[in-house]
Design a protein around this motif. Structure first.
Motif, mmCIF file in Angstrom:
data_model
loop_
_atom_site.group_PDB
_atom_site.id
_atom_site.type_symbol
_atom_site.label_atom_id
_atom_site.label_comp_id
_atom_site.label_asym_id
_atom_site.label_seq_id
_atom_site.Cartn_x
_atom_site.Cartn_y
_atom_site.Cartn_z
ATOM 1 N N ARG A 41 22.569 39.390 -3.389
ATOM 2 C CA ARG A 41 22.451 39.309 -1.941
ATOM 3 C C ARG A 41 21.238 38.482 -1.560
ATOM 4 O O ARG A 41 20.219 38.510 -2.224
ATOM 5 C CB ARG A 41 22.304 40.696 -1.319
ATOM 6 N N LYS A 42 21.387 37.790 -0.460
ATOM 7 C CA LYS A 42 20.303 37.007 0.089
ATOM 8 C C LYS A 42 19.299 37.977 0.702
ATOM 9 O O LYS A 42 19.669 38.929 1.379
ATOM 10 C CB LYS A 42 20.926 36.118 1.169
ATOM 11 N N GLY A 48 20.566 33.960 -2.634
ATOM 12 C CA GLY A 48 21.120 34.584 -3.815
ATOM 13 C C GLY A 48 20.894 33.752 -5.074
ATOM 14 O O GLY A 48 20.534 34.272 -6.126
ATOM 15 N N GLU A 96 29.755 32.650 -0.812
ATOM 16 C CA GLU A 96 28.421 32.328 -1.303
ATOM 17 C C GLU A 96 28.262 30.825 -1.203
ATOM 18 O O GLU A 96 29.156 30.086 -1.630
ATOM 19 C CB GLU A 96 28.315 32.642 -2.793
ATOM 20 N N TYR A 131 25.441 42.123 -6.953
ATOM 21 C CA TYR A 131 26.363 43.003 -6.224
ATOM 22 C C TYR A 131 27.793 42.774 -6.633
ATOM 23 O O TYR A 131 28.663 43.596 -6.389
ATOM 24 C CB TYR A 131 26.195 42.857 -4.704
#
Ligand code: ADP
Ligand code: MG
Length: 698
Positions: A167-168, A174, A145, A45
């Motif tokens: 993204r998690k 991630g 993060e 992302y």
């Protein structure tokens, strides 16, 4: 470990990867990722450029630094504490981030859950705005993060200049995704090239493109990466757009191969139809009608989009097409999204049909049982040949004697399901789709590429341009003066308030429709405005609208229920409150409600913000240009306001940014279809179509 591992096909399941068990697989599945291909197509992302990570100790000496500038820092959380602010009792989370050169305070407001996410000792990459706090510089509400935990080390992260962030997904962090992606890239087999040579040229092949996006080389252009404009991005977008264009092309070819009902018209009849009209058609209307006649007599099924600016006279063209069908013994139905609009069209048609008006039937959802039975009987017997209505028309009980043409006003609010309902009844009528808002060409191609198009690019003669003004709410009195003058001249006025959801938590205090009603009552005493909004029952709404349409009420105060269709030529002024709450195309559509008669008309937007965007309306009266601007500003999804607009769900492609690419893909698709698709291409196409969730458009 010299043993060569076998390569994975991209269609392999993610569970083929080391470390992906049922729990991860389910988390992936929820995000639409089941195969390795899906995993690779879920791009980072964002990318962090190592060169932009700042040393904390040097933050207060950044050249050109301004308060609120966003910066990126990487460090270890030394201290973490939760408090409550004294003044507004907000939950406050503070972290002290240390990178060896200094320590920076990170603060989050009202995000108590973060206390469970972050732990002292975490390696954290944080990006957010810097501001001067009581204890020196601090970063407020940063995005972050977690790069490592328990003293785990992130040395391997920075072997390259760019660090991709993912993204998690539930339990899949991630960083874990990054590892899985890298493993997949190392072990995936390059698939055969699906793209025709003329498209693939100049772009990397699929796997190399994916490598470029998941581990950008140091010499990648950061701006291009951010803008999704690298050749690698364009390669992936081409795959999606080419698949999409092929799908549209195939659907169109399938339709053209179907036999359509031939409407037995004659040139004499067509001339006669014009006797119904109180005025001469514009050149554009004549041309559009010619195109429709050609379709209806061609022996193929018509699927035509009729586009035109507000007030360009689409209804009249639809009427002529319907009359042609009705006069040759068939039935034609006009579907509209709201009952207000259905009644309005019925009144227009009645005026046009005069002594033929008994051929008209209006079918609405909430009708009395007896009236409905009678209407249904007249439709089933063929006595009714002009049928106007809302969704009620698709109910199962409706059976038609000879349905040959369906006109849909406001296409994008009608779903595929209603069309399917008709097919279920064994009906395969001609379709004419009218769009209320002009649709920019790029989107029209994408959305309606399988439809033929007619464009009304000319307004009926005698229209006066509408004077458009943008006023600060502080100058609202000028708007009310204008309304007063118009009312004194015997004209009528619209006032539009945004529909306000009580849940709405915007900072700007909004004046709702009740407050506006009170204001109008005190500013124009004795005038008793008609007030309409979406929460009224249909009959009450109709009664109130009628009061305005018949001139009983001089002012109509409304939320956007009036957006579509009301035609009151005596209304010469519209004031829109909180104009910033509306889309440009929506405002243009609203503006089209005035300027329908010969008198000069006025459109006033009250707004204290967003004036740059709203200026577009002051500067242009061209619906297509405004729509293009609206599209650029808001993107296709917002532009249409709904997901079920039939827009394909692209992962990488963007209909606005990639519109040129789409045009190329359409051309290539046409050629490919002429040449014929290979078995492999067909198989690929089937997968892509399912994945893009290409709604059947028409
Ligand atoms: P649209 O649906 O495209 O917004 P309408 O069909 O409602 O536009 O037409 C807008 C107005 O223009 C109506 O009042 C209609 O009667 C009038 N009109 C349509 N065609 C003509 C024409 N050829 N000449 C004069 N007036 C027209
Ligand atoms: Mg219309």
């Amino acid at each position: 470990m010299a043993e060569a591992l076998p390569l994975f096909p991209l269609a392999a399941k993610v569970t083929a990867l080391r470390g992906v068990g049922p729990v991860f697989a389910e988390a992936f599945q929820e995000a639409g990722i089941t195969t390795l291909r899906d995993l690779l197509w879920s791009l980072p992302y964002r990318y962090i450029d190592r060169g932009t990570v700042q040393r904390i100790g040097e933050l207060d000496r950044l050249p050109g630094f301004q308060d609120r500038d966003t910066v990126t820092v990487l460090g270890t959380i030394r201290d973490l504490r939760q408090t409550t602010t004294r003044v507004r009792r907000m939950a406050l989370l503070e972290a002290l981030l240390d990178d060896g050169t200094g320590a920076l305070r990170l603060v989050w407001f009202n995000q108590a859950y973060l206390a469970r996410v972050l732990k002292p000792g975490d390696r954290l990459l944080a990006f957010g705005p810097l501001a001067a706090g009581r204890h020196g510089l601090e970063m407020r509400g940063p995005a972050f993060e977690v790069m490592g935990r328990n003293g785990g080390d992130d040395a391997d992260l920075w072997v390259r200049r760019y660090l991709p962030l993912y993204r998690k997904l539930g339990p899949v962090l991630g960083r874990t995704r990054q590892r899985l992606v890298q493993e997949t890239l190392a072990r995936a087999a390059e698939p055969p090239e699906w793209l025709p040579a003329e498209l693939a040229r100049g772009f990397p092949a699929l796997l190399p493109a994916l490598r470029l996006l998941h581990q950008p080389p140091d010499d990648s252009d950061p701006d291009q990466l951010d803008a999704h404009a690298t050749p690698a991005h364009r390669r992936l977008a081409s795959e999606e757009l080419f698949a999409f264009a092929l799908g549209v092309g195939l659907r169109r070819a399938g339709r053209l191969a179907r036999p359509g009902q031939v409407i037995p018209t004659t040139p004499e009849l067509r001339e006669q139809l014009k006797d119904y009209l109180p005025f001469r058609l514009t050149g554009a209307q004549r041309q559009a009608f010619r195109e429709i006649v050609a379709d209806l007599t061609s022996g193929r099924v018509m699927h035509r989009l009729l586009q035109g600016d507000v007030g360009s006279g689409k209804t009249l063209v639809a009427f002529l097409a319907m009359a042609m069908v009705a006069e040759t013994g068939g039935q034609a139905a006009l579907l509209v999204p709201t009952e207000v609009l259905a009644r309005q069209h019925a009144a227009t048609f009645e005026r046009l049909l005069k002594d033929q008006a008994q051929a008209l039937e209006l079918l609405l959802g909430p009708m009395r049982a007896a009236a409905k039975r009678q209407a249904l009987a007249r439709i089933a017997s063929g006595e009714a040949s002009y049928i106007l209505g809302t969704h009620a028309l698709f109910q199962e009980a409706v059976s038609f004697a000879r349905l040959q043409l369906v006109v849909v006003d406001e296409q994008h609010r009608f779903g595929v399901r209603q069309r399917e309902a008709l097919k279920q009844k064994g009906l395969d009528p001609h379709w004419l789709v009218m769009s209320a808002t002009p649709i920019p060409r790029s989107l029209a191609l994408a959305l309606f590429g399988d439809l033929e198009q007619s464009v009304l690019d000319e307004l009926p003669p005698g229209r006066q341009p509408i004077t458009t003004r943008l006023l600060d709410p502080g100058d609202a009195e000028r708007a009310w003066d204008l309304v007063e003058r118009e009312l004194e001249a015997g004209h009528q006025a619209f006032v539009v308030s945004p529909a306000i959801d009580p849940q709405d938590e915007t900072q700007v205090p909004l004046r709702d429709i009740q407050a506006m009603e009170a204001l109008l009552r005190s500013r124009f005493p004795g005038l008793e405005p008609a007030v309409v909004h979406g929460r009224l029952k249909a009959d009450e709404l109709a009664v109130r609208m009628d009061r305005f349409v018949c001139g009983g009420a001089r002012i109509l105060l409304a939320t956007t229920v009036i957006e579509v269709g009301v035609d009151v030529p005596n209304a010469t002024v519209m004031v829109v409150d909180h104009a910033e709450r509306f889309g440009l195309s929506q405002l243009h559509q609203l503006r089209g409600r005035v300027g329908r008669g010969a008198a000069r008309s006025h459109f006033v937007m009250l707004s204290g913000s967003d004036s740059e965007r709203l200026r577009a309306l002051v500067e242009s009266q061209d619906g297509f240009r405004i729509a293009q601007k609206d599209l650029e500003l808001r993107g296709p999804g917002e532009f249409f306001g709904t997901r079920q607009a039939g827009l394909p769900q692209f992962q990488v492609a963007d209909l606005v940014r990639d519109r040129q690419l789409l045009a190329q893909c359409r051309e290539a698709a046409e050629k490919a279809l002429q040449r014929g698709l290979s078995e492999g291409q067909k198989q690929w196409l089937r997968q892509e179509q399912a994945r893009l969730k290409l709604a059947e458009i028409s």
